[in-house]
Design an enzyme around this catalytic site. Structure first.
Site, PDB file in Angstrom:
ATOM      1  N   VAL A 118     -13.037 162.647  92.184  1.00 25.50           N
ATOM      2  CA  VAL A 118     -11.664 163.568  91.512  1.00 25.50           C
ATOM      3  C   VAL A 118     -11.334 164.342  92.158  1.00 25.50           C
ATOM      4  CG1 VAL A 118     -11.223 164.435  88.425  1.00 25.50           C
ATOM      5  CG2 VAL A 118     -11.829 162.734  89.389  1.00 25.50           C
ATOM      6  N   CYS A 119     -12.207 165.648  92.990  1.00 26.44           N
ATOM      7  CA  CYS A 119     -11.613 166.498  93.530  1.00 26.44           C
ATOM      8  C   CYS A 119     -10.816 166.693  94.323  1.00 26.44           C
ATOM      9  CB  CYS A 119     -13.005 167.070  94.528  1.00 26.44           C
ATOM     10  SG  CYS A 119     -14.267 167.359  93.102  1.00 26.44           S
TER      11      CYS A 119
END
Length: 198
Positions: free
Chosen positions: A48-49
């Site tokens: 997700v980062c």
């Protein structure tokens, strides 16, 4: 984490990878007189980062128009940050993003902002710090879902509206919408005109 709202933001000195890929020690004091969007994320080279980091970069001009600086923080080293910036986006990298990424290797910044999870990685904490150094807003997400950058901008707009006009922002406020006077009469006046829009 919620205990920081309304208080002086914890300062720090830490090494960051800068927009030009140099390493530099930075602190909050370097940004006096500006709004700061300080966001924490778990780890480089994860899932997700990169979507969040790239999304912040895509909106960076919008933050700068609002006299706001974006700063990312994770527990990775500056060398890992740089390697991630040097990894093409199509291979899971973040490309040459144009705001600082802080290396919180000691995890002290994450502790100070109370977002360290299991003494391991930072949760997705986000803090908007006013020009006066006071934390005006904070949110925290768990590890596996990302933030809405447009909502960060809307929240920053609301903070700046209050700072400029001294009025309160009602629910669902957006730029261009009226605020309300923070008095019983002001609330009544606002609701009489806008309650159906809420």
């Amino acid at each position: 984490m919620m205990g920081l709202v309304g208080k002086q933001a914890p300062d720090f000195k830490a090494t960051a990878v800068m927009p030009d890929n140099s390493f530099k020690e930075i602190s909050l004091k370097d940004y006096e007189g500006k709004y700061i969007v300080l966001f924490f994320y778990p780890l480089d080279f994860t899932f997700v980062c990169p979507t969040e980091i790239i999304a912040f970069d895509h909106k960076l001009d919008e933050f700068k128009k609002r006299n706001a600086e974006v700063i990312g923080v994770s527990i990775d080293s500056q060398f890992t940050h740089l390697a991630w910036k040097n990894t093409p986006v199509e291979k899971g990298g973040i490309g040459n993003i144009q705001y600082p990424l802080i290396a919180d290797v000691s995890k002290q910044i994450s502790r100070d902002y109370d977002v360290l999870f299991n003494d391991s990685v930072a949760l997705r904490g986000l803090f908007i710090i006013g020009k006066d150094g006071i934390v005006k807003h904070s949110t925290v997400n768990f590890l596996d879902f990302g933030r809405n950058i447009d909502e960060v901008l809307r929240t920053l707009d609301a903070i700046q509206f209050v700072d400029e006009h001294g009025e309160a922002c009602p629910a669902n406020w957006k730029p261009g919408k009226p605020g309300m006077k923070p008095t019983p009469e002001g609330v009544a006046e606002y609701l009489a005109e806008h309650a159906e829009e809420l």
